[in-house]
Design a protein around this motif. Structure first.
Motif, PDB file in Angstrom:
ATOM      1  N   UNK A 135     -23.896 -29.318 -35.370  1.00 28.00           N
ATOM      2  CA  UNK A 135     -22.605 -29.439 -34.586  1.00 28.00           C
ATOM      3  C   UNK A 135     -22.689 -31.023 -33.751  1.00 28.00           C
ATOM      4  N   UNK A 136     -23.756 -31.137 -33.274  1.00 29.20           N
ATOM      5  CA  UNK A 136     -24.052 -32.488 -32.578  1.00 29.20           C
ATOM      6  C   UNK A 136     -23.849 -33.724 -33.548  1.00 29.20           C
ATOM      7  N   UNK A 137     -24.350 -33.634 -34.581  1.00 28.04           N
ATOM      8  CA  UNK A 137     -24.263 -34.887 -35.631  1.00 28.04           C
ATOM      9  C   UNK A 137     -22.897 -35.485 -35.718  1.00 28.04           C
ATOM     10  N   UNK A 138     -21.816 -34.200 -35.892  1.00 27.88           N
ATOM     11  CA  UNK A 138     -20.531 -34.708 -36.010  1.00 27.88           C
ATOM     12  C   UNK A 138     -19.676 -35.487 -35.175  1.00 27.88           C
ATOM     13  N   UNK A 139     -20.371 -35.417 -33.962  1.00 27.33           N
ATOM     14  CA  UNK A 139     -19.671 -36.065 -32.845  1.00 27.33           C
ATOM     15  C   UNK A 139     -20.039 -37.392 -32.636  1.00 27.33           C
ATOM     16  N   UNK A 140     -20.977 -37.922 -33.542  1.00 24.86           N
ATOM     17  CA  UNK A 140     -21.136 -39.295 -33.675  1.00 24.86           C
ATOM     18  C   UNK A 140     -22.198 -39.673 -32.665  1.00 24.86           C
ATOM     19  N   UNK A 141     -22.742 -38.743 -31.965  1.00 26.86           N
ATOM     20  CA  UNK A 141     -23.790 -38.981 -30.953  1.00 26.86           C
ATOM     21  C   UNK A 141     -24.950 -38.512 -31.070  1.00 26.86           C
ATOM     22  N   UNK A 142     -25.582 -38.280 -32.552  1.00 23.07           N
ATOM     23  CA  UNK A 142     -26.738 -37.616 -32.568  1.00 23.07           C
ATOM     24  C   UNK A 142     -27.618 -38.569 -33.107  1.00 23.07           C
ATOM     25  N   UNK A 143     -29.036 -38.587 -32.729  1.00 25.32           N
ATOM     26  CA  UNK A 143     -30.095 -39.334 -33.444  1.00 25.32           C
ATOM     27  C   UNK A 143     -30.813 -38.446 -34.493  1.00 25.32           C
ATOM     28  N   UNK A 144     -30.499 -38.966 -35.641  1.00 29.92           N
ATOM     29  CA  UNK A 144     -31.036 -38.157 -36.774  1.00 29.92           C
ATOM     30  C   UNK A 144     -32.532 -37.863 -36.775  1.00 29.92           C
ATOM     31  N   UNK A 145     -33.451 -39.119 -36.826  1.00 34.21           N
ATOM     32  CA  UNK A 145     -34.748 -38.790 -36.722  1.00 34.21           C
ATOM     33  C   UNK A 145     -35.561 -38.077 -35.371  1.00 34.21           C
ATOM     34  N   UNK A 146     -34.794 -38.639 -34.593  1.00 31.37           N
ATOM     35  CA  UNK A 146     -35.456 -38.125 -33.152  1.00 31.37           C
ATOM     36  C   UNK A 146     -34.960 -36.638 -32.672  1.00 31.37           C
ATOM     37  N   UNK A 147     -33.821 -36.044 -33.402  1.00 32.61           N
ATOM     38  CA  UNK A 147     -33.300 -34.781 -32.734  1.00 32.61           C
ATOM     39  C   UNK A 147     -33.231 -35.044 -31.377  1.00 32.61           C
ATOM     40  N   UNK A 148     -32.198 -35.970 -31.137  1.00 34.08           N
ATOM     41  CA  UNK A 148     -31.837 -36.192 -29.650  1.00 34.08           C
ATOM     42  C   UNK A 148     -30.406 -36.927 -29.421  1.00 34.08           C
ATOM     43  N   UNK A 149     -29.965 -37.005 -28.319  1.00 37.29           N
ATOM     44  CA  UNK A 149     -28.581 -37.817 -27.987  1.00 37.29           C
ATOM     45  C   UNK A 149     -28.898 -39.038 -28.159  1.00 37.29           C
ATOM     46  N   UNK A 150     -27.824 -39.744 -28.664  1.00 39.54           N
ATOM     47  CA  UNK A 150     -27.943 -41.239 -28.524  1.00 39.54           C
ATOM     48  C   UNK A 150     -27.321 -41.640 -27.268  1.00 39.54           C
TER      49      UNK A 150
END
Length: 553
Positions: free
Chosen positions: A202-217
């Motif tokens: 769900x977080x990835x589709x907001x554009x604020x998700x760091x793919x490799x780190x599993x963390x917020x950008x």
């Protein structure tokens, strides 16, 4: 030639040793309605209950929903599904959520009430403001979040509400303000306010998700003026979200999984290995493929293909790619309801079987670009077209042209995703309402040059995907492979068109666009059988060309 179809079956999962029937209560909260049903220990859904949800359009750019309507509809279908399970003697052992992605909500943690309407993922009110970020941020975000700036703006929207609305500003100042997407809102409600969290898919589709780190950008989110302390807790898709509130739901069981809708469907339709893909034909068409333990990042010369987590299970992420075409089922409805050319989409499929084949010089062509083109390049100005008409053209010829146009558009998605992945699809499972057309899938198999399997129960895939993840985490199944492989296979469509004819048809299709799409994407050939290899043979993608971007991601 006639395309062969075959139907096969697989074994189903047996009941528990004590003979009891067990299952997971699964919720699928979509944009226009909410469904719930109990996924049994066989992996099949018992009975599905549905409640529609309104979508409002206050102006041409704004798309909104009432968060309380989302919640009350979800509660209604859950209670009905639980009552049915009790009547059938099924023990519900966990709850799983599947939700629309990137729809944002602001609410008061004290009253539990939303402060504003939810801003839906289709909303474009801040699209022009987001354009100002592209030059500085597009390439940065593609590398670390798997998508460009885009036009979705949940963080900018929330920042503007805090800035401009006194009631929102006061809630923020007093520590009462909560922010989240639909999954966060429902998790919070189902746990009685105990858990404020979201998940990778769900977080990835907001554009604020760091793919490799599993963390917020945090840099990008903060750059939009959003107070990052309001971000929900970021967890795996199969995390322990707490126990459902018995006073609210009627049962106290683990809320054991939460996924975005397309991710859940990919999992349920068998996308477990790198190269396993799906296409869901609905209003639009989504093509998703699992890429493995490392993300396959977007290419600058292919617009509209986004990298994302397929799902995160514990500390492990399996990544995926996604491409989207906006007008598939909507094009069929337009032809039927607005133009009155056909009585129904079913009639189009039936007539298409009688339509003429041959070169494009003696039959019509339909381009379903009624809302622009997204893959391989974003061309928002592109329009639909019906060409090649003559006095010899029949209604059946037009029907066939419509299905061929849809199949070519989906083939463009598959080619774009495969080229981005740098490897072919291992398999492609299809579903969605429009996939009910046998003739469409025969044409599709021919244009792709690979077999397709129409899932036996594609309509419940997004329900089942999150339930499978929850069931594995709570011990209902030993692994995803156990339950996914136990599901019955659907109908398989084998390609019958020879390679020269297929290549000629695809070249003729791309020629319709002139220079607008640039050079066609290189063909990524289907894989040769290699039982010892658990993923597609990857090859380095061609050198990137002139950067293009997708502003609607």
């Amino acid at each position: 030639m006639t395309t062969r179809t075959t139907t096969t079956t697989r074994n189903t999962t047996p009941r528990a040793a004590d003979g009891a029937r067990r299952g997971v209560l699964a919720v699928d909260e979509g944009t226009t309605g909410t469904r719930a049903g109990v996924v049994l220990d066989s992996g099949a859904v018992d009975e599905v209950f549905y409640q529609p949800i309104r979508v409002s359009h206050p102006d041409p750019l704004s798309v909104e929903q009432d968060p309380m309507e989302i919640w009350t509809a979800t509660l209604d279908v859950c209670r009905r599904a639980l009552n049915h399970a009790r009547e059938e003697g099924v023990e519900v052992t966990a709850v799983a959520l599947t939700t629309q992605r990137a729809t944002a909500i602001l609410w008061d943690r004290v009253t539990g009430l939303p402060l504003l309407p939810a801003v839906v993922w289709q909303d474009r009110r801040y699209a022009r403001e987001m354009l100002a970020y592209e030059a500085e941020w597009d390439q940065v975000l593609l590398a670390r979040t798997g998508r460009p700036v885009g036009s979705r703006a949940p963080y900018l929207w929330a920042a503007r509400q805090i800035e401009r609305r006194p009631e929102v500003a006061a809630a923020h100042r007093e520590g009462r303000l909560l922010f989240g997407t639909v999954d966060t809102w429902l998790i919070w409600q189902l746990t009685g306010g105990a858990t404020h969290a979201t998940t990778a898919t769900n977080a990835c589709s907001t554009g604020g998700y760091l793919l490799r780190e599993h963390a917020w950008d945090l840099e990008w989110i903060g750059h939009q003026g959003f107070p990052t302390q309001l971000l929900p807790d970021l967890r795996a898709d199969d995390a322990d979200f707490g126990v459902t509130d018995a006073d609210t739901l009627g049962v106290a069981v683990p809320l054991a999984a939460s996924m975005g809708d397309q991710h859940a469907a990919l999992l349920a339709l068998g996308g477990l290995r790198a190269g396993d893909g799906m296409c869901v034909y609905g209003t639009g068409a989504f093509v998703d493929v699992t890429t493995g333990a490392e993300p396959a990042l977007p290419r600058p010369d292919i617009s509209g293909v986004l990298a994302q987590p397929g799902w995160r299970q514990g500390d492990t992420t399996r990544y995926s790619l996604e491409g989207y075409s906006p007008t598939i089922g909507s094009a069929l409805r337009w032809l039927c309801d607005e133009l009155g050319m056909f009585g129904s989409p079913r009639e189009i499929g039936e007539l298409a079987a009688q339509g003429r084949r041959g070169t494009r010089r003696n039959r019509p062509t339909f381009v379903p670009a009624l809302a622009g083109i997204r893959v391989p390049l974003w061309r928002p100005e592109a329009t639909g077209a019906l060409t090649g008409l003559s006095l010899a053209t029949t209604k059946a010829d037009i029907a066939r042209a419509v299905l061929e146009g849809i199949a070519h558009s989906v083939a463009d998605l598959v080619d774009g995703v495969a080229a981005t992945m740098g490897a072919p699809f291992r398999q492609l499972t299809v579903g969605g309402g429009v996939s009910g057309s046998d003739q469409l899938l025969r044409i599709q198999a021919d244009l792709l040059g690979m077999p397709l399997e129409r899932a036996a129960d594609s309509a419940t895939a997004s329900l089942r995907g999150s339930a499978y993840l929850a069931g594995v985490s709570t011990g209902l199944w030993s692994s995803l492979e156990e339950v996914v492989h136990a599901q019955p296979a659907g109908q398989t469509y084998q390609p019958e068109l020879d390679e020269d004819d297929r290549a000629e048809g695809r070249a003729a299709w791309h020629a319709l666009f002139g220079d607008h799409l640039g050079e066609p994407l290189p063909r990524v050939d289907p894989p040769r059988a290699d039982p010892a290899h658990d993923g597609p043979q990857t090859t380095a993608p061609p050198a990137a060309g002139t950067p293009h971007r997708d502003s609607r991601s």
